[in-house]
Design an enzyme around this catalytic site. Structure first.
Site, PDB file in Angstrom:
ATOM      1  N   ASP A 104       0.397   6.588  -4.455  1.00  8.54           N
ATOM      2  CA  ASP A 104      -0.733   6.191  -5.299  1.00  8.54           C
ATOM      3  C   ASP A 104      -1.066   7.250  -6.341  1.00  8.54           C
ATOM      4  O   ASP A 104      -1.235   6.937  -7.528  1.00  8.54           O
ATOM      5  CB  ASP A 104      -1.980   5.956  -4.438  1.00  8.54           C
ATOM      6  CG  ASP A 104      -1.925   4.658  -3.650  1.00  8.54           C
ATOM      7  OD1 ASP A 104      -0.933   3.925  -3.792  1.00  8.54           O
ATOM      8  OD2 ASP A 104      -2.866   4.382  -2.897  1.00  8.54           O
ATOM      9  N   HIS A 164       0.847  -1.181   0.000  1.00  3.03           N
ATOM     10  CA  HIS A 164       0.000   0.000   0.000  1.00  3.03           C
ATOM     11  C   HIS A 164       0.888   1.238   0.000  1.00  3.03           C
ATOM     12  O   HIS A 164       2.111   1.157   0.102  1.00  3.03           O
ATOM     13  CB  HIS A 164      -0.942   0.002   1.207  1.00  3.03           C
ATOM     14  CG  HIS A 164      -2.153  -0.857   1.023  1.00  3.03           C
ATOM     15  ND1 HIS A 164      -3.101  -0.609   0.052  1.00  3.03           N
ATOM     16  CD2 HIS A 164      -2.564  -1.971   1.680  1.00  3.03           C
ATOM     17  CE1 HIS A 164      -4.052  -1.529   0.113  1.00  3.03           C
ATOM     18  NE2 HIS A 164      -3.753  -2.371   1.096  1.00  3.03           N
TER      19      HIS A 164
END
Length: 373
Positions: free
Chosen positions: A168, A138
């Site tokens: 991200d 993540h």
């Protein structure tokens, strides 16, 4: 007027944040984006709270302006439908782990044999090669491995969990759009499509910029609160008397001089220009003490007409109401499709000739099956 990418057709197999954010940018710029989703494995952003009008706000924003079809890609008939569709599309974006699209029968080699002009972009945590290619991760993991977290935060407390997903979005989403559009230009010149491999960890590593250059070429490793821009100088945040915060970025001499004059610290003007850590520490303590004497609103009035690079730390709600954001159309109303509209963040790039349009909020799953299938 149509957006600058109105001739582009994008087939989007991504979920969650990085891929959908990238294809939202493409849709805002006029591309026709068709999301392909599994009917039995719902994208979590479709159900993530909070909700507005029965729809997740995350889904409504990240998938605005896109069409949606629901297909079980484990069924051969649906794989054939994708092969038929891809002949008419310019770009494929996918966000599975390496090899998943190949196992489904719609990997790059298969699809480019159907459409040699196809641009195929894969967004993953660690890229298509290397020992980490198959690992899960993540945003916090990508930032950690890329060295970003090592020089953020406070020396005594360590790296903070960031309020936005840097790897991200700034990494995966923005670099994916950059890579896709570069491949589009190459195709215009050569007639050939190509594969674009986006690693969010690679992109986060590249974001190190000045600190990375100092380390790799200069041998100087940056740690928290050790440099000009990460807390090692008076360039920092300071708490006001009412518990709010001011950002002070008065680095250049004309700004630091104005800051010291405003705070009644004229005798410390030379400290602002000093590279001596003790001078910086003394100046920071003095600034902290001065700013703690007034409320945020009082300081906003003081610095309103002083060009000193001092600004309040605003909440998102406050930022949305700021005159600068309003003047730049950074808060817009997006059609829900039922005669009402949802308040959303606007598109950040302003084109003179080809204005961008947000279209509609994220559609219901499979809303466009009849039109495309």
């Amino acid at each position: 007027m149509a957006g600058p990418l109105s001739s582009l057709k994008v087939l989007d197999f991504s979920t969650l944040l990085p891929g959908p954010y990238a294809t939202m940018l493409l849709a805002d710029m006029g591309a026709e984006v068709l999301r392909v989703e599994a009917p039995d494995r719902m994208d979590l952003t479709r159900v993530m709270p909070p909700h507005d009008g029965g729809v997740s706000t995350a889904h409504g924003y990240l998938n605005r302006g896109k069409h949606s079809i629901a297909l079980n890609l484990k069924e051969e008939a649906n794989v054939e439908r994708i092969k038929a569709l891809v002949a008419e599309f310019d770009v494929v974006v996918e966000q599975f782990r390496p090899g998943v699209m190949d196992r489904l029968g719609i990997g790059y080699e298969v699809l480019r044999s159907i459409n040699p002009r196809l641009i195929y972009c894969s967004i993953t945590g660690y890229g298509q090669t290397g020992p980490y290619r198959d690992k899960a991760g993540h945003d916090i993991n990508y930032l950690s491995l890329a060295g970003v977290s090592s020089h953020c935060g406070r020396a005594e407390r360590g790296p903070p969990p960031m309020g936005i997903q840097i790897a991200d979005v700034a990494g995966g989403s923005h670099h994916a759009v950059m890579g896709i559009l570069a491949a589009v230009i190459h195709r215009q010149q050569s007639g050939e499509g190509q594969y674009v491999d986006i690693s969010m960890t690679d992109a986060a590593f590249a974001l190190n910029a000045m600190s990375g250059a100092a380390c790799l070429a200069g041998g100087q490793e940056q740690r928290p609160e050790s440099s000009l821009l990460n807390g090692g100088s008076f360039y920092d945040y300071y708490q006001t008397s009412d518990g709010r915060w001011l950002s002070v970025g008065s680095l250049e001499p004309q700004f630091s001089s104005r800051l010291c004059e405003t705070l009644g610290l004229d005798e410390m003007k030379s400290f602002a220009l000093s590279q001596n850590p003790e001078h910086q520490k003394t100046l920071k303590q003095a600034i902290s003490g001065a700013i703690a004497t007034r409320t945020l609103e009082q300081w906003r009035k003081v610095f309103a007409n002083r060009d000193a690079c001092v600004e309040p730390v605003l909440s998102i709600a406050e930022a949305a109401e700021h005159p600068q954001m309003q003047a730049r159309d950074m808060v817009i109303m997006v059609d829900r499709g039922d005669g009402t509209a949802q308040r959303q963040i606007g598109f950040p790039i302003k084109f003179e000739k080809t204005a961008c349009h947000a279209g509609w909020v994220g559609r219901t799953l499979g809303a466009d099956n009849d039109d495309y299938l």
